[in-house]
Design a protein around this motif. Sequence first.
Motif, PDB file in Angstrom:
ATOM      1  N   LEU A   1     -31.319 -30.491  18.960  1.00 57.83           N
ATOM      2  CA  LEU A   1     -30.730 -30.074  19.910  1.00 57.83           C
ATOM      3  C   LEU A   1     -30.742 -30.669  21.297  1.00 57.83           C
ATOM      4  O   LEU A   1     -31.905 -30.830  22.305  1.00 57.83           O
ATOM      5  CB  LEU A   1     -29.777 -28.984  19.732  1.00 57.83           C
ATOM      6  CG  LEU A   1     -30.265 -28.142  18.687  1.00 57.83           C
ATOM      7  CD1 LEU A   1     -29.976 -27.039  18.515  1.00 57.83           C
ATOM      8  CD2 LEU A   1     -29.096 -29.037  17.703  1.00 57.83           C
ATOM      9  N   PRO A   2     -28.899 -31.303  21.952  1.00 59.47           N
ATOM     10  CA  PRO A   2     -29.329 -31.870  23.220  1.00 59.47           C
ATOM     11  C   PRO A   2     -29.709 -30.452  24.387  1.00 59.47           C
ATOM     12  O   PRO A   2     -28.693 -29.612  24.222  1.00 59.47           O
ATOM     13  CB  PRO A   2     -27.940 -32.594  23.054  1.00 59.47           C
ATOM     14  CG  PRO A   2     -27.030 -32.201  21.967  1.00 59.47           C
ATOM     15  CD  PRO A   2     -28.125 -31.961  21.123  1.00 59.47           C
ATOM     16  N   VAL A   3     -30.110 -30.658  25.136  1.00 60.98           N
ATOM     17  CA  VAL A   3     -30.171 -29.834  26.196  1.00 60.98           C
ATOM     18  C   VAL A   3     -28.886 -29.752  27.365  1.00 60.98           C
ATOM     19  O   VAL A   3     -28.534 -30.801  27.639  1.00 60.98           O
ATOM     20  CB  VAL A   3     -31.966 -30.457  26.563  1.00 60.98           C
ATOM     21  CG1 VAL A   3     -32.028 -29.517  27.957  1.00 60.98           C
ATOM     22  CG2 VAL A   3     -32.389 -30.590  26.058  1.00 60.98           C
ATOM     23  N   PRO A   4     -28.308 -29.101  26.932  1.00 62.85           N
ATOM     24  CA  PRO A   4     -26.787 -28.688  28.149  1.00 62.85           C
ATOM     25  C   PRO A   4     -27.814 -28.949  29.934  1.00 62.85           C
ATOM     26  O   PRO A   4     -28.751 -28.637  29.732  1.00 62.85           O
ATOM     27  CB  PRO A   4     -26.823 -27.842  28.035  1.00 62.85           C
ATOM     28  CG  PRO A   4     -27.874 -26.717  27.232  1.00 62.85           C
ATOM     29  CD  PRO A   4     -28.740 -27.724  26.449  1.00 62.85           C
ATOM     30  N   LEU A   5     -26.317 -29.390  30.260  1.00 62.38           N
ATOM     31  CA  LEU A   5     -27.034 -29.654  32.018  1.00 62.38           C
ATOM     32  C   LEU A   5     -26.794 -28.619  32.565  1.00 62.38           C
ATOM     33  O   LEU A   5     -25.179 -27.965  32.147  1.00 62.38           O
ATOM     34  CB  LEU A   5     -26.394 -31.466  32.223  1.00 62.38           C
ATOM     35  CG  LEU A   5     -26.531 -32.427  31.957  1.00 62.38           C
ATOM     36  CD1 LEU A   5     -25.873 -33.163  32.943  1.00 62.38           C
ATOM     37  CD2 LEU A   5     -28.019 -32.991  32.302  1.00 62.38           C
ATOM     38  N   PRO A   6     -27.183 -28.324  34.274  1.00 62.22           N
ATOM     39  CA  PRO A   6     -26.709 -27.209  34.905  1.00 62.22           C
ATOM     40  C   PRO A   6     -25.631 -27.642  35.077  1.00 62.22           C
ATOM     41  O   PRO A   6     -24.892 -28.378  35.250  1.00 62.22           O
ATOM     42  CB  PRO A   6     -27.448 -27.951  35.562  1.00 62.22           C
ATOM     43  CG  PRO A   6     -29.085 -28.698  35.592  1.00 62.22           C
ATOM     44  CD  PRO A   6     -28.758 -29.004  34.518  1.00 62.22           C
ATOM     45  N   GLU A   7     -24.819 -26.769  36.027  1.00 59.52           N
ATOM     46  CA  GLU A   7     -23.905 -26.589  36.182  1.00 59.52           C
ATOM     47  C   GLU A   7     -23.496 -28.033  37.584  1.00 59.52           C
ATOM     48  O   GLU A   7     -24.472 -28.237  38.147  1.00 59.52           O
ATOM     49  CB  GLU A   7     -23.370 -25.410  36.808  1.00 59.52           C
ATOM     50  CG  GLU A   7     -23.631 -24.371  37.525  1.00 59.52           C
ATOM     51  CD  GLU A   7     -23.520 -22.928  37.521  1.00 59.52           C
ATOM     52  OE1 GLU A   7     -21.631 -23.083  37.655  1.00 59.52           O
ATOM     53  OE2 GLU A   7     -23.899 -22.283  37.524  1.00 59.52           O
ATOM     54  N   VAL A   8     -22.434 -27.491  37.894  1.00 60.38           N
ATOM     55  CA  VAL A   8     -22.226 -28.804  39.549  1.00 60.38           C
ATOM     56  C   VAL A   8     -22.931 -28.052  39.994  1.00 60.38           C
ATOM     57  O   VAL A   8     -23.411 -28.811  41.296  1.00 60.38           O
ATOM     58  CB  VAL A   8     -20.615 -29.265  39.298  1.00 60.38           C
ATOM     59  CG1 VAL A   8     -20.779 -30.114  40.786  1.00 60.38           C
ATOM     60  CG2 VAL A   8     -20.212 -30.023  38.065  1.00 60.38           C
ATOM     61  N   TRP A   9     -23.028 -26.240  41.215  1.00 60.47           N
ATOM     62  CA  TRP A   9     -23.028 -25.762  41.808  1.00 60.47           C
ATOM     63  C   TRP A   9     -24.952 -26.110  41.718  1.00 60.47           C
ATOM     64  O   TRP A   9     -25.448 -26.568  42.899  1.00 60.47           O
ATOM     65  CB  TRP A   9     -22.640 -24.682  41.961  1.00 60.47           C
ATOM     66  CG  TRP A   9     -22.736 -24.036  43.200  1.00 60.47           C
ATOM     67  CD1 TRP A   9     -24.167 -23.243  43.658  1.00 60.47           C
ATOM     68  CD2 TRP A   9     -21.697 -23.897  43.999  1.00 60.47           C
ATOM     69  NE1 TRP A   9     -24.231 -22.748  44.396  1.00 60.47           N
ATOM     70  CE2 TRP A   9     -22.707 -22.733  45.098  1.00 60.47           C
ATOM     71  CE3 TRP A   9     -20.970 -24.242  44.350  1.00 60.47           C
ATOM     72  CZ2 TRP A   9     -22.478 -22.688  46.334  1.00 60.47           C
ATOM     73  CZ3 TRP A   9     -20.294 -24.442  45.964  1.00 60.47           C
ATOM     74  CH2 TRP A   9     -21.330 -23.679  46.982  1.00 60.47           C
ATOM     75  N   GLU A  10     -25.359 -25.594  40.508  1.00 58.96           N
ATOM     76  CA  GLU A  10     -27.010 -25.662  40.523  1.00 58.96           C
ATOM     77  C   GLU A  10     -27.373 -27.536  41.116  1.00 58.96           C
ATOM     78  O   GLU A  10     -28.362 -28.038  41.302  1.00 58.96           O
ATOM     79  CB  GLU A  10     -26.972 -25.669  39.702  1.00 58.96           C
ATOM     80  CG  GLU A  10     -26.823 -24.347  39.208  1.00 58.96           C
ATOM     81  CD  GLU A  10     -27.304 -23.031  40.143  1.00 58.96           C
ATOM     82  OE1 GLU A  10     -28.496 -23.739  40.677  1.00 58.96           O
ATOM     83  OE2 GLU A  10     -26.554 -22.166  40.212  1.00 58.96           O
TER      84      GLU A  10
END
Length: 357
Positions: free
Chosen positions: A117-126
Motif C-alpha cells: 500500500l502507498p505510504v501516506p505523506l506527513p502533513e504539510v506542517w511536519e
Amino acid sequence: MKDVMTGPETLGSCAQKLEWDDPFAMTQQGFKRFRRRKGRDTSAPEHDSALSGQADSVSPTSRSSKTSARDMAASAVKATSRLSQDGEHNRFARRPKTGRRQPIEGLAETDPQPQRLPVPLPEVWERLHRVPLDIRGHQVARSPLVNFFRNSPTANAFDLLRTRLLHSLKVQGWKRVAIAAPTAGCGATFSAVNLALSMARVPGTRTVLMDLNFRRPGVAAALKLPPSGDMPGFLAGELTLPEHLIRPAASLAVGLTAAPDRNAAEILHDGRCASVIDDMVLSTGADVALFDLPPVLEHDDAAAFLPQVDGVLLIADGTRTTAKHLAACEKLIDGQTQLLGVSLNRARGAGLLQYGQ
C-alpha cells in the motif's frame, strides 16, 4: 486315373461306403438315393438332427466370434476416446510442463507477491524545514525576545495581549491578523515577533508569522535567522510551502523576506497573492496567521493587503505617534477590515525596556 463307376455293385458299394464311412463326403445324387431308400435306418433322423444341430452349433459360434471381435474393437475405440476426453477435462490429469503457471478458468490472475500500500505523506506542517533558534546567542546578545526573559514586564504585557487577542479571534472565528504602525520606527516588527513567540507557547496551537514588510524586512534579524526566503516568488505561486516556510519552534512557522523590494505594492495587489494566502492557512492548519506590514501612512502596501486579513492591530509609539496619526489610520482601515485595537509601545515611565531584569 481308373474309373470306379463301371458297375452297379461297384456304385452301390461305393455309395454305401461314402454314406456310412464319411457322411460329410456324400454327394447330391447319393443323398437323393439315400432318401428314397425304404429300409432307412431309425438312427438316421438322430444322425440328421445331430448333423443339423452340429451345423447350428457351429455357425452361431462362428458368427458370435465374429460379432464379439467387432464388439471388442468398437469397445476399444470407445474406451480410447473416453479416456482422451477425460484427460482433457480432468484437472488431475498430467499436463505438459511450461514456464508459466497455467491459469484456472474462472479465477482472476493474482500476483503472488504481497501488495504494498502507498505510504501516506506527513502533513504539510511536519514537512516544513526545522531551523531551531540559537538560544545561547540570543542570551549573550540580550535579544529583546519574551521567550528568554519570561519574568520581565514586557513578557507579561505580550502574554496579556496574546490572551485577549486569542479570545477575540475565537469569538469571531477569525485567524488572520495584520500588525502595522502609522509610521516607521514604532516597533511593528518587534511586536509581531514577540506576539508570535508568545502564541507559540500555547499548547495545541499553530502560529504562522509572515514578513510582508518589503520596504524594511526585519523578522529574520529579530530571530537571528539566515536572511533567506523568496517572499515575492512564494506569493506568486512559484514556491511551495515546504520550500519557503521554516519552523524555528515546534508550533511556530515563519516566512522570511531576504531583501527589500520596490514593487511591494504590486506584489500585494496581485490576485495570486490572495489565493496563496488562503492555501497557506488551510494547508498548515494554522490557528493564527500574523502578517508584519509596512507603515500604513507612508506607503500603499498595507492598504493593498488589508482585504486579505480579518483585522488589524495598530502599534503606536509613545514617543512619536500622535492622535492625528491614529485617526488617519482608522479612516484608512474603515471599510476594508476590522480594527482590533491599538498597542502602545515605549510607554513613558512604565519601565518596559528593562529586559533581562
